[in-house]
Motif scaffolding. Structure first.
Motif, PDB file in Angstrom:
ATOM      1  N   THR A  30      40.522  69.470  21.125  1.00 40.47           N
ATOM      2  CA  THR A  30      41.240  68.239  21.476  1.00 40.47           C
ATOM      3  C   THR A  30      42.426  68.566  22.384  1.00 40.47           C
ATOM      4  OG1 THR A  30      40.622  67.293  19.356  1.00 40.47           O
ATOM      5  CG2 THR A  30      42.430  66.228  20.504  1.00 40.47           C
ATOM      6  N   SER A  33      41.009  69.542  25.834  1.00 41.75           N
ATOM      7  CA  SER A  33      40.421  68.423  26.581  1.00 41.75           C
ATOM      8  C   SER A  33      41.493  67.440  27.037  1.00 41.75           C
ATOM      9  CB  SER A  33      39.345  67.714  25.764  1.00 41.75           C
ATOM     10  OG  SER A  33      39.841  67.384  24.508  1.00 41.75           O
ATOM     11  N   PRO A 184      43.361  43.678  21.321  1.00 41.45           N
ATOM     12  CA  PRO A 184      43.660  42.929  22.551  1.00 41.45           C
ATOM     13  C   PRO A 184      45.162  42.805  22.825  1.00 41.45           C
ATOM     14  CG  PRO A 184      41.973  41.808  21.304  1.00 41.45           C
ATOM     15  CD  PRO A 184      42.489  42.895  20.426  1.00 41.45           C
ATOM     16  N   TRP A 187      46.162  46.060  24.288  1.00 41.20           N
ATOM     17  CA  TRP A 187      45.705  46.229  25.677  1.00 41.20           C
ATOM     18  C   TRP A 187      46.695  45.605  26.647  1.00 41.20           C
ATOM     19  CZ3 TRP A 187      40.242  44.023  24.359  1.00 41.20           C
ATOM     20  CH2 TRP A 187      39.461  45.033  23.784  1.00 41.20           C
ATOM     21  N   LYS A 191      49.092  47.763  29.125  1.00 45.61           N
ATOM     22  CA  LYS A 191      48.927  47.680  30.577  1.00 45.61           C
ATOM     23  C   LYS A 191      50.199  47.148  31.240  1.00 45.61           C
ATOM     24  CE  LYS A 191      44.994  49.554  30.918  1.00 45.61           C
ATOM     25  NZ  LYS A 191      45.011  50.051  29.533  1.00 45.61           N
TER      26      LYS A 191
ATOM     27  N   GLN B  44      39.129  39.242  22.385  1.00 45.54           N
ATOM     28  CA  GLN B  44      38.670  40.530  22.932  1.00 45.54           C
ATOM     29  C   GLN B  44      38.261  40.386  24.391  1.00 45.54           C
ATOM     30  OE1 GLN B  44      36.357  43.363  21.223  1.00 45.54           O
ATOM     31  NE2 GLN B  44      37.728  43.625  19.505  1.00 45.54           N
ATOM     32  N   MET B  48      40.581  41.831  27.333  1.00 43.01           N
ATOM     33  CA  MET B  48      40.065  42.900  28.188  1.00 43.01           C
ATOM     34  C   MET B  48      40.164  42.516  29.664  1.00 43.01           C
ATOM     35  SD  MET B  48      39.075  45.862  28.577  1.00 43.01           S
ATOM     36  CE  MET B  48      38.657  46.696  27.075  1.00 43.01           C
ATOM     37  N   ASN B  51      43.705  42.927  30.654  1.00 44.74           N
ATOM     38  CA  ASN B  51      43.926  44.373  30.676  1.00 44.74           C
ATOM     39  C   ASN B  51      43.445  44.989  32.002  1.00 44.74           C
ATOM     40  OD1 ASN B  51      44.200  47.067  29.482  1.00 44.74           O
ATOM     41  ND2 ASN B  51      41.992  47.030  29.351  1.00 44.74           N
ATOM     42  N   ALA B 132      34.230  43.897  23.991  1.00 45.32           N
ATOM     43  CA  ALA B 132      35.202  44.025  25.085  1.00 45.32           C
ATOM     44  C   ALA B 132      34.485  44.332  26.397  1.00 45.32           C
ATOM     45  CB  ALA B 132      36.199  45.115  24.758  1.00 45.32           C
ATOM     46  N   LEU B 185      31.253  70.543  17.545  1.00 46.60           N
ATOM     47  CA  LEU B 185      32.661  70.647  17.134  1.00 46.60           C
ATOM     48  C   LEU B 185      32.942  69.731  15.941  1.00 46.60           C
ATOM     49  CD1 LEU B 185      34.251  70.239  20.686  1.00 46.60           C
ATOM     50  CD2 LEU B 185      34.099  72.377  19.405  1.00 46.60           C
ATOM     51  N   PRO B 186      33.758  70.199  15.001  1.00 45.58           N
ATOM     52  CA  PRO B 186      34.157  69.299  13.922  1.00 45.58           C
ATOM     53  C   PRO B 186      35.266  68.354  14.398  1.00 45.58           C
ATOM     54  CG  PRO B 186      35.142  71.459  13.618  1.00 45.58           C
ATOM     55  CD  PRO B 186      34.309  71.545  14.855  1.00 45.58           C
ATOM     56  N   ASP B 187      35.343  67.180  13.804  1.00 43.15           N
ATOM     57  CA  ASP B 187      36.391  66.200  14.122  1.00 43.15           C
ATOM     58  C   ASP B 187      36.525  66.010  15.642  1.00 43.15           C
ATOM     59  OD1 ASP B 187      38.402  64.421  13.648  1.00 43.15           O
ATOM     60  OD2 ASP B 187      39.985  65.919  13.403  1.00 43.15           O
ATOM     61  N   HIS B 190      38.309  62.591  19.141  1.00 43.76           N
ATOM     62  CA  HIS B 190      39.376  62.611  20.156  1.00 43.76           C
ATOM     63  C   HIS B 190      38.996  63.512  21.336  1.00 43.76           C
ATOM     64  CE1 HIS B 190      42.059  60.268  17.724  1.00 43.76           C
ATOM     65  NE2 HIS B 190      41.825  61.062  16.692  1.00 43.76           N
ATOM     66  N   THR B 191      38.316  64.624  21.001  1.00 38.84           N
ATOM     67  CA  THR B 191      37.903  65.546  22.058  1.00 38.84           C
ATOM     68  C   THR B 191      36.933  64.847  23.009  1.00 38.84           C
ATOM     69  OG1 THR B 191      38.025  67.261  20.386  1.00 38.84           O
ATOM     70  CG2 THR B 191      36.988  67.873  22.454  1.00 38.84           C
ATOM     71  N   ALA B 194      38.669  62.399  25.194  1.00 30.73           N
ATOM     72  CA  ALA B 194      39.456  63.068  26.248  1.00 30.73           C
ATOM     73  C   ALA B 194      38.536  63.599  27.351  1.00 30.73           C
ATOM     74  CB  ALA B 194      40.288  64.189  25.653  1.00 30.73           C
ATOM     75  N   VAL B 195      37.378  64.157  26.934  1.00 29.12           N
ATOM     76  CA  VAL B 195      36.408  64.656  27.931  1.00 29.12           C
ATOM     77  C   VAL B 195      35.904  63.480  28.780  1.00 29.12           C
ATOM     78  CG1 VAL B 195      34.089  65.645  28.202  1.00 29.12           C
ATOM     79  CG2 VAL B 195      35.686  66.665  26.583  1.00 29.12           C
ATOM     80  N   LYS B 197      37.504  60.854  29.450  1.00 30.15           N
ATOM     81  CA  LYS B 197      38.601  60.433  30.347  1.00 30.15           C
ATOM     82  C   LYS B 197      38.619  61.268  31.624  1.00 30.15           C
ATOM     83  CE  LYS B 197      42.025  58.442  27.297  1.00 30.15           C
ATOM     84  NZ  LYS B 197      43.166  58.828  26.449  1.00 30.15           N
ATOM     85  N   VAL B 198      38.252  62.555  31.490  1.00 29.51           N
ATOM     86  CA  VAL B 198      38.206  63.425  32.671  1.00 29.51           C
ATOM     87  C   VAL B 198      37.245  62.819  33.694  1.00 29.51           C
ATOM     88  CG1 VAL B 198      37.505  65.711  33.514  1.00 29.51           C
ATOM     89  CG2 VAL B 198      38.775  65.513  31.380  1.00 29.51           C
ATOM     90  N   ASN B 201      38.831  58.679  34.559  1.00 29.46           N
ATOM     91  CA  ASN B 201      40.057  58.400  35.322  1.00 29.46           C
ATOM     92  C   ASN B 201      39.865  58.397  36.841  1.00 29.46           C
ATOM     93  OD1 ASN B 201      41.398  57.975  32.981  1.00 29.46           O
ATOM     94  ND2 ASN B 201      42.476  59.919  32.951  1.00 29.46           N
ATOM     95  N   PRO B 202      39.184  59.401  37.422  1.00 32.26           N
ATOM     96  CA  PRO B 202      39.044  59.366  38.890  1.00 32.26           C
ATOM     97  C   PRO B 202      38.145  58.240  39.411  1.00 32.26           C
ATOM     98  CG  PRO B 202      38.692  61.575  38.036  1.00 32.26           C
ATOM     99  CD  PRO B 202      38.675  60.658  36.872  1.00 32.26           C
TER     100      PRO B 202
END
Lengths: 271, 278
Positions: A30, A33, A184, A187, A191, B44, B48, B51, B132, B185-187, B190-191, B194-195, B197-198, B201-202
């Motif tokens: 975590t 990443s 919501p 969000w 933002k 929702q 969204m 958002n 959403a 992987l355990p738990d 979140h990992t 995050a992966v 998101k990599v 994001n772009p």
């Protein structure tokens, strides 16, 4: 005696934060990443700004370094993970575990905040380290005249901004007692923080009406320390601090009031 | 031999139809369940949409300050965000199971999918209906129509429609590949996020602003630009080559995701979890 009891009552929250920090430190994947995600985001965004500034040294009197350091401060706010407090509270409320914690001799909200901050420690340290390395590589040294006064002003805005974020996201978390899903609300709030906090476009570039909103709304006030790198910070400081203090009081009062109301409507089913 | 081939082809097609018939029933059931909480449902979708408007506002503000950068302006942002939101919304609206994979594995509820007589990949992916996502998709459609109106090009709608299934496949495939980390992987929740998101994001950034090396990385290795920037470039230049490239990358990633998914499932150990699932 009074001091000793205060120490003991605070110590349990410190222990809770420490246990959470130790627990999260084992999750290397975590941490790694999150570093990758923040690196990709920052490098991409900074590349866009490098492109925009390629043919000119400054835009509206703002240099590339000023822009990047200002935007980089949003990462500092993001790294603290303070925005996830709402999710922890909502999770406990939805799952029913809040009932169990309320029976214990601890303040639920303070405990949740401490656990979150503890859990975020390693992610915060690692992402901040990466962010500052990227900032130094792509923007150079911070474009400010360092002085003790500047540092005190910057840190005080950072501290009260952090408190304001904590109170605000606790308030959103508490709404889960009334709403089926506070997502919501989050969000929209999140933002608004993104826009008014200058996550992609620094506040200094905002039109005057939006700059006023960024100064006087809590979503902008949370990250007003980012303005230390742009514009006339010394002149703006008193206004920014006043806005933060007012919103801290308002949000803390609202959180306390809504928490009392929430405890009254809480139904415990047992099981 | 020829008859056998025809038989196999038929069975594949009819099998696919059967899978999507089951998926349709799951979607309808989940949709009806969501409609039970009407306030949350509307909140929702509207939440969204508001958002998502934040990104639009931010980029329009950016281009107002910076002016046109490398041929991109606020108009292109309509198309970029529209395309992103449509493929994100439709993909996770109807195949939200890929983002839930870590939770299925952690909680042991993945057993239920293994025992299902349906195709494991399709059954797992279509198990979640993300409300959403509908808000995203709706705003995406509005933005794409707005782009067509602003540029006065109705043909662009056809181009976007031609690329939407490919970009949806990429979104799905990348989320599945990221989700397979749960088997190792355990738990990992979140990992995995995050992966993801990599990759994610772009997608929100104008593709013309990426240097050549970064462009190669984000088109082929992490196909972020393939779902956002590249389709917009294809529409702007009516480039058949770019359209073909998007489809090629999409099919490649689909194959990778299927291989990664079935390869990782072998590592799954049942948690003997007993529960009920709708």
């Amino acid at each position: 005696m009074g001091l000793k009891s205060s120490y003991l009552s605070l110590r349990k929250y410190w222990v809770a934060a420490r246990i959470s920090a130790r627990d999260s430190s084992s999750n290397y994947a975590t941490i790694f990443s999150n570093c990758c995600a923040i690196s990709v985001t920052l490098v991409t965004l900074f590349s866009v700004y490098h492109f925009a500034f390629a043919a000119r040294s400054s835009i509206q009197g703002v240099t590339l370094a000023m822009s990047l350091w200002s935007i980089g401060m949003y990462t500092v706010y993001w790294s603290t993970g303070v925005r996830n407090i709402y999710r922890d509270i909502a999770f406990d409320v939805k799952g029913g575990s809040v009932e169990g914690i309320l029976n214990k001799p601890v303040d639920y909200i303070i405990l949740t905040v401490c656990k979150r901050l503890g859990r975020q420690t390693w992610v915060c340290i690692s992402t901040l380290t990466i962010s500052f390395i990227i900032l130094f590589l792509m923007a150079g040294a911070p474009p400010v005249d360092f002085s003790l006064i500047w540092l005190v002003e910057f840190l005080s805005l950072g501290f009260f901004g952090f408190l304001l974020s904590m109170f605000s996201f606790a308030c959103i978390g508490i709404t889960s007692f009334w709403l089926d899903d506070p997502e919501p609300v989050m969000w929209i709030f999140d933002k608004s923080v993104m826009i008014l906090g200058g996550s992609i476009v620094p506040v200094v570039f905002f039109p005057s009406w939006l700059k006023i909103l960024a100064t006087w709304l809590p979503m902008g006030a949370m990250i007003s320390f980012a303005r230390a790198f742009t514009g006339d910070f010394a002149a703006e400081f008193p206004t920014l601090l006043l806005s933060q203090l007012i919103w801290c009081i308002v949000m803390l009062s609202f959180a306390t009031f809504s928490w009392r109301r929430a405890k009254k409507i809480l139904s415990i089913y047992g099981g | 031999m020829g008859a056998k081939r025809i038989k196999n082809k038929r069975s594949f097609v009819s099998g696919l139809i059967a899978e999507f018939t089951v998926a349709r029933i799951i979607w309808l059931t989940n949709f009806r369940a969501a409609m039970e909480f009407r306030t949350a449902f509307m909140l929702q979708i509207v939440g969204m949409m508001i958002n998502d408007c934040a990104f639009l506002a931010l980029w329009i503000l950016f281009f107002q300050v910076m002016g046109s950068v490398n041929g991109w302006s606020g108009t292109q942002i309509f198309a970029l965000l529209g395309m992103n939101l449509m493929c994100y919304g439709f993909t996770f609206g109807f195949a939200g199971g890929s983002l839930w994979l870590p939770r299925y594995v952690e909680q042991g509820t993945f057993d239920g999918f293994l025992l299902s007589p349906r195709n494991l990949y399709v059954r797992t992916m279509t198990s979640r209906f993300d409300l959403a996502g509908l808000g995203d998709a709706l705003l995406g459609v509005i933005l794409i129509i707005a782009y067509a109106v602003i540029t006065g090009s109705a043909l662009s709608l056809v181009w976007f429609a031609a690329m939407l299934p490919a970009t949806m496949l990429i979104f799905l495939s990348v989320s599945v590949v990221a989700g397979t980390a749960a088997f190792y992987l355990p738990d990992s929740n979140h990992t995995v996020m995050a992966v993801f998101k990599v990759f994610m994001n772009p997608t929100m950034y104008p593709s013309a602003l990426f240097p050549k090396v970064a462009r190669f990385i984000f088109v082929v290795l992490i196909p972020s630009l393939t779902v956002g920037g590249l389709p917009v470039e294809a529409v702007m230049g009516h480039s058949w080559l770019t359209l073909g490239l998007v489809w090629l990358i999409a099919l490649l990633w689909l194959l990778i995701s299927i291989a990664a998914f079935y390869g990782s499932v072998r590592r799954y150990e049942s948690g003997n979890f007993i529960g009920l699932r709708g």
